[in-house]
Design a protein around this motif. Sequence first.
Motif, PDB file in Angstrom:
ATOM      1  N   LYS A  25       0.962  -1.216   0.033  1.00 31.58           N
ATOM      2  CA  LYS A  25       0.009  -0.077  -0.158  1.00 31.58           C
ATOM      3  C   LYS A  25       0.981   1.235   0.056  1.00 31.58           C
ATOM      4  O   LYS A  25       1.522   1.509   1.028  1.00 31.58           O
ATOM      5  CB  LYS A  25      -0.867   0.126   1.071  1.00 31.58           C
ATOM      6  N   VAL A  26       0.814   2.119  -1.068  1.00 30.99           N
ATOM      7  CA  VAL A  26       1.956   3.215  -1.252  1.00 30.99           C
ATOM      8  C   VAL A  26       1.137   4.533  -1.371  1.00 30.99           C
ATOM      9  O   VAL A  26       0.109   4.540  -2.278  1.00 30.99           O
ATOM     10  CB  VAL A  26       2.703   2.819  -2.622  1.00 30.99           C
ATOM     11  N   GLU A  66       2.629  10.578   5.961  1.00 30.60           N
ATOM     12  CA  GLU A  66       3.526  10.467   6.841  1.00 30.60           C
ATOM     13  C   GLU A  66       2.914   9.966   8.409  1.00 30.60           C
ATOM     14  O   GLU A  66       3.396   9.137   9.180  1.00 30.60           O
ATOM     15  CB  GLU A  66       4.446  11.699   7.299  1.00 30.60           C
ATOM     16  N   HIS A  67       1.673  10.572   8.540  1.00 25.09           N
ATOM     17  CA  HIS A  67       0.847  10.013   9.780  1.00 25.09           C
ATOM     18  C   HIS A  67       0.569   8.468   9.674  1.00 25.09           C
ATOM     19  O   HIS A  67       0.817   7.844  10.801  1.00 25.09           O
ATOM     20  CB  HIS A  67      -0.306  10.768   9.670  1.00 25.09           C
ATOM     21  N   ASP A  72       2.278   2.612  10.768  1.00 28.89           N
ATOM     22  CA  ASP A  72       2.595   1.262  10.182  1.00 28.89           C
ATOM     23  C   ASP A  72       1.404   0.942   9.056  1.00 28.89           C
ATOM     24  O   ASP A  72       1.200  -0.148   9.008  1.00 28.89           O
ATOM     25  CB  ASP A  72       2.824   0.148  10.908  1.00 28.89           C
ATOM     26  N   GLU A  73       0.805   2.014   8.764  1.00 28.91           N
ATOM     27  CA  GLU A  73      -0.283   1.733   7.914  1.00 28.91           C
ATOM     28  C   GLU A  73      -0.269   1.911   6.443  1.00 28.91           C
ATOM     29  O   GLU A  73      -1.144   1.609   5.462  1.00 28.91           O
ATOM     30  CB  GLU A  73      -2.038   2.655   8.266  1.00 28.91           C
ATOM     31  N   LEU A  74       0.865   2.324   6.211  1.00 28.01           N
ATOM     32  CA  LEU A  74       1.344   2.291   4.479  1.00 28.01           C
ATOM     33  C   LEU A  74       2.582   1.572   4.565  1.00 28.01           C
ATOM     34  O   LEU A  74       3.378   1.276   5.412  1.00 28.01           O
ATOM     35  CB  LEU A  74       1.659   3.654   4.182  1.00 28.01           C
ATOM     36  N   ARG A  86      13.110  17.485   5.050  1.00 29.11           N
ATOM     37  CA  ARG A  86      12.188  16.267   5.257  1.00 29.11           C
ATOM     38  C   ARG A  86      12.602  15.169   6.155  1.00 29.11           C
ATOM     39  O   ARG A  86      13.430  14.678   6.174  1.00 29.11           O
ATOM     40  CB  ARG A  86      12.418  15.521   3.810  1.00 29.11           C
ATOM     41  N   GLN A  87      11.461  14.880   6.790  1.00 26.53           N
ATOM     42  CA  GLN A  87      11.529  13.570   7.811  1.00 26.53           C
ATOM     43  C   GLN A  87      11.518  12.211   7.342  1.00 26.53           C
ATOM     44  O   GLN A  87      10.541  12.161   6.414  1.00 26.53           O
ATOM     45  CB  GLN A  87      10.553  13.669   8.894  1.00 26.53           C
ATOM     46  N   THR A  88      12.121  11.307   7.662  1.00 30.42           N
ATOM     47  CA  THR A  88      11.888  10.175   7.061  1.00 30.42           C
ATOM     48  C   THR A  88      12.008   8.903   8.062  1.00 30.42           C
ATOM     49  O   THR A  88      12.760   8.049   8.443  1.00 30.42           O
ATOM     50  CB  THR A  88      13.196   9.698   5.709  1.00 30.42           C
ATOM     51  N   ARG A  89      11.520   9.295   9.380  1.00 32.68           N
ATOM     52  CA  ARG A  89      11.474   8.323  10.408  1.00 32.68           C
ATOM     53  C   ARG A  89      11.231   7.276  10.543  1.00 32.68           C
ATOM     54  O   ARG A  89      11.990   6.049  10.969  1.00 32.68           O
ATOM     55  CB  ARG A  89      10.664   8.911  11.644  1.00 32.68           C
ATOM     56  N   ASN A  90      10.202   6.488   9.608  1.00 33.05           N
ATOM     57  CA  ASN A  90       9.687   5.206   9.637  1.00 33.05           C
ATOM     58  C   ASN A  90       9.910   4.455   8.347  1.00 33.05           C
ATOM     59  O   ASN A  90       9.461   3.669   7.908  1.00 33.05           O
ATOM     60  CB  ASN A  90       8.254   4.895  10.008  1.00 33.05           C
TER      61      ASN A  90
END
Length: 235
Positions: A25-26, A66-67, A72-74, A86-90
């Motif tokens: 899921k993207v 991002e939310h 972990d829903e995407l 730009r944030q890339t936390r997960n």
Amino acid sequence: MIRLRRLCWTLLLLSSPALGAQTLKVALIDHDLDAGEEASIKSLKLAASSLNIALQLLPLPEIRAEHLMEYDELDGEAFAYEIPGRQTRNMFKIDVPIESSALWIWVHQSQACIEDPVQLAHFKPVGITGIPYFEIFYQLSEVGYEKVSNPHKLVTMLRLGRADYFAATKRSINNLLDELEQQQIKTCFNQAYTTITSYFYLNNRHQEIAKALTQELSKAILIYPDDDANKDDVE
């Protein structure tokens, strides 16, 4: 007995690798506001299908994406631009550029052109709420900035004198503004102010496919190149 056999065959077919493609899921993010992403989407789908992966593409604003990623829903984000802050936390980046966009500076036709990019600090930009690349220009300004809800209001803000400029690709202007709106604006400088590049990001839980996807996407990009990238640099 016949029903039992049918059930067994059904379970066998469902468990077959040919029919058991993994689905990711993207989020489909559009930062530069244009409709020139067909080639890049084809590249992503081809690369994924080579690995028996199906992509479920969901058009979403980046903040929403991002939310969902944090929870972990995407499984990933497509067309996320690599810009300061730009944030890339997960998630992690598949290091294959999928689209490049040249950002030009646009002012009202009646306005004298800004002569030097350094002077942008003394002019007020206007951007669209929820589109992160405008942050580049908000941060440049020493006189504040404005935000609007759609591309048409960018032109309105320039016409009313409530902002001095906005940044956009030439293909965005061609795709999203009508002929009258295009006649009201012009570019400053003889080249784009900057070029930003977008990538495909995956959720950290998919590290095991990173290498293979990078290889397949590198090959797919050669089949479906981002032809629009070069068009932005032509007057």
